[in-house]
Design a protein around this motif. Structure first.
Motif, PDB file in Angstrom:
ATOM      1  N   PHE A  40     -14.234 -20.182  -1.476  1.00  0.00           N
ATOM      2  CA  PHE A  40     -13.621 -20.227  -2.810  1.00  0.00           C
ATOM      3  C   PHE A  40     -13.762 -18.921  -3.581  1.00  0.00           C
ATOM      4  O   PHE A  40     -14.590 -18.077  -3.262  1.00  0.00           O
ATOM      5  N   ASP A  41     -12.972 -18.825  -4.685  1.00  0.00           N
ATOM      6  CA  ASP A  41     -13.104 -17.725  -5.635  1.00  0.00           C
ATOM      7  C   ASP A  41     -14.438 -17.848  -6.382  1.00  0.00           C
ATOM      8  O   ASP A  41     -14.947 -18.954  -6.536  1.00  0.00           O
ATOM      9  N   PRO A  42     -14.927 -16.719  -6.874  1.00  0.00           N
ATOM     10  CA  PRO A  42     -16.222 -16.753  -7.573  1.00  0.00           C
ATOM     11  C   PRO A  42     -16.293 -17.766  -8.713  1.00  0.00           C
ATOM     12  O   PRO A  42     -17.312 -18.421  -8.891  1.00  0.00           O
ATOM     13  N   TRP A  43     -15.188 -17.917  -9.471  1.00  0.00           N
ATOM     14  CA  TRP A  43     -15.300 -18.831 -10.618  1.00  0.00           C
ATOM     15  C   TRP A  43     -15.600 -20.249 -10.149  1.00  0.00           C
ATOM     16  O   TRP A  43     -16.392 -20.955 -10.772  1.00  0.00           O
ATOM     17  N   PHE A  44     -15.002 -20.655  -9.010  1.00  0.00           N
ATOM     18  CA  PHE A  44     -15.254 -22.021  -8.565  1.00  0.00           C
ATOM     19  C   PHE A  44     -16.646 -22.157  -7.956  1.00  0.00           C
ATOM     20  O   PHE A  44     -17.309 -23.191  -8.111  1.00  0.00           O
ATOM     21  N   VAL A  45     -17.118 -21.106  -7.311  1.00  0.00           N
ATOM     22  CA  VAL A  45     -18.504 -21.111  -6.852  1.00  0.00           C
ATOM     23  C   VAL A  45     -19.419 -21.276  -8.065  1.00  0.00           C
ATOM     24  O   VAL A  45     -20.447 -21.968  -8.004  1.00  0.00           O
TER      25      VAL A  45
END
Lengths: 488, 65
Positions: free
Chosen positions: A314-319
């Motif tokens: 995933f993208d960092p924001w979702f992590v």
């Protein structure tokens, strides 16, 4: 600054805000602080009891266990379910008795039932020895989550200190109300995040559950069923039974029963909690999905499976969102453990030494102990080596030793005497300690049949506990009988 | 009706003794290995069993004391 950090920081702030707001409109007597004035309805009690299911241990450990060991992880699903069945019959009498006698802690229950302050002190000590490592585990998990989900921007040491300060602050102010309010946020987030991950990852990487499990079977034959030796069927069944009995013996779970408004609230929860627990299935799916995608984690690192796979996918924001969820899974159970430990020390150790202390003093004492307990846990988290791991493995077995004398005390005519209860618990706890510290298990006795070798060794402590309890009770009752006749 | 509470024993038999008879991968049920599917199905049935016990229990009728 990366995309994940704002979400992780928001989780800590949200917990702090909810934790403080929870206090509003309540005068924080000991009864409000520690058992919510015995006024919680079905939803709050549900969330407090469910808090036990989703700790960092299940979030990281559940997926890690499925990743590293496969089918033995299923035991986590089974034992909770059976514990809820037991809860229908076992918890309402405990709740009623606690309400009648205005009890605050698990130790109080034993003091009253057996009319023995000594037993209360023993139970409180067993509880605290089991709780501290459990709190350490939450802090450790928190450190790992923030470090990995924050892409290394925040060290685990900073995360542990921050988490400990946040949780200690709102527990001091709001007590169990703070735990209940933050549990609402935690459970909402975990529901969404875990179900999403568990559905998305198998489809994304394998095209579906069936093809995922087929791929695992091809790569690692037999991984999704119990192995013939080691964590075999015999291990599985004995562990499920033992942990189901011990489930509600954890003092913070036991204490959350006291918060219920009525016995019916508790019975209703016995229907819903097994279903709710199925969400763990999705945690397992994440672990299974990681097997072929992020291979090579071993030892304690298997607990990183969920986050390693998330960072890869995933993208960092979702992590960051997943990390935020993880932070709450550490803080909520952490707050309950912290409050329970502080209550036990103030109410059952301090008050035992100074019986003249009134509720106000004990209440103040409990709150002042919160940061102290938190500090001790932080110390062990940062410094603790092997010892703390050993203690942790002992925790579950330790609290399970309270089961026989507790269950017998619920009967109309208790066959266990005060001396029997003390002797049984001491025998059980000593066995657990010896077994854990020497690393003994049935595999060291090669003359035993292999089925018995695989049994969970905790069974031995429990059986020994029970035998000692029965024998000592029979002897002391016989000795007491003539005296009672003479007195009449 | 009071005796109906004894059905609470069934989940224990299914989840503690049951695995000895179903410890296999195939057939996959809804994509799950057979053993895991067995456990999941029994959790669903357990919830149902508890609902039946709840409904039959006179303690849950009338005003709460």
């Amino acid at each position: 600054m990366n995309g994940a950090l704002p979400f992780i920081a928001a989780a800590a702030l949200l917990a702090l805000a909810l934790g403080f707001l929870a206090r509003r409109g309540k005068d924080m007597s000991l009864e409000q602080w520690t058992v919510g004035g015995r006024g919680f309805g079905a939803i709050f009690v549900f969330l407090l009891l469910a808090g036990e299911i989703y700790t960092t241990f299940t979030f990281l450990g559940g997926s890690g266990y499925a990743y590293g060991k496969g089918a033995p992880a299923y035991y986590i699903l089974s034992y909770g379910t059976l514990a809820y069945v037991l809860s229908y019959f076992m918890l309402p009498p405990i709740w009623r008795y606690a309400k009648e006698h205005r009890l605050y802690s698990q130790s109080d229950f034993f003091v009253r039932k057996y009319d023995s302050p000594t037993l209360g002190v023993i139970v409180a000590i067993v509880d605290i020895v089991a709780l501290i490592p459990y709190l350490v585990l939450q802090f450790k998990g928190l450190g790992i989550i923030v470090e990995v989900a924050g892409y290394g921007a925040i060290s685990s040491t900073v995360a542990i200190w921050t988490g400990a300060i946040v949780v200690a602050a709102y527990v001091m102010v709001s007590g169990v109300h703070g735990s209940a309010w933050t549990a609402v946020a935690k459970d909402l987030l975990i529901l969404i995040v875990v179900i999403f991950l568990g559905m998305y990852l198998p489809h994304h990487y394998y095209g579906g559950l069936a093809s995922m499990f087929s791929a695992i079977e091809q790569a690692k034959p037999g991984f999704t069923v119990l192995p013939p030796h080691g964590e075999s069927l015999w291990w599985f069944s004995s562990t499920v039974l033992l942990t189901a009995l011990g489930f509600y013996m954890w003092p913070h779970s036991f204490g959350s029963i006291y918060t219920a408004r009525s016995a019916r609230v508790i019975r209703k929860n016995a229907i819903v909690l097994p279903l709710y627990q199925l969400i763990l299935l999705f945690v397992f799916f994440v672990g299974f999905a990681a097997i072929l995608q992020v291979p090579g984690l071993s030892g304690p690192n298997i607990d990183l499976a969920l986050f390693k796979l998330s960072v890869k996918t995933f993208d960092p924001w979702f992590v960051g969102v997943i990390g935020a969820t993880g932070v709450l899974t550490a803080l909520v159970p952490g707050s309950m453990i912290l409050m329970t430990a502080a209550t036990l020390i103030a109410n059952n150790l301090y008050r035992a030494l100074d019986p003249s202390a009134d509720d106000r003093r004990v209440s103040l004492m409990a709150r002042l102990l919160v940061p102290v307990v938190a500090l001790v846990a932080v110390f062990f988290t940062l410094k603790g080596g092997e010892t703390i791991v050993a203690l942790l493995l002992m925790g579950y077995s330790l609290v399970t030793q309270l089961f026989p004398s507790l269950v017998l005390s619920l009967a109309q005519r208790n066959i266990a005497t005060r001396e029997g209860a003390v002797a049984g618990i001491v025998a059980g706890v000593a066995t657990v300690a010896v077994v854990s510290l020497t690393g003994a298990n049935f595999h060291k006795l090669p003359w035993l049949p292999p089925e018995i070798q695989d049994l969970n060794i905790g069974i031995v402590a429990l059986i020994l506990n029970f035998i000692v309890l029965i024998v000592v009770s029979a002897v002391t009752r016989q000795a007491a009988e003539p005296a009672r006749v003479a007195a009449e | 009706m009071r005796n109906i509470r004894w059905i609470a024993i069934i989940p224990f038999l299914a989840l503690i003794i049951g695995p000895f008879f179903v410890n296999r991968v195939d057939p996959l049920i809804l994509g799950l290995p057979f053993l895991l599917a067995w456990i999941v199905v029994w959790i669903l049935i357990t919830s149902l069993i508890m609902a039946v016990i709840y409904a039959a229990d006179p303690a849950n009728r009338g005003n709460e004391s």
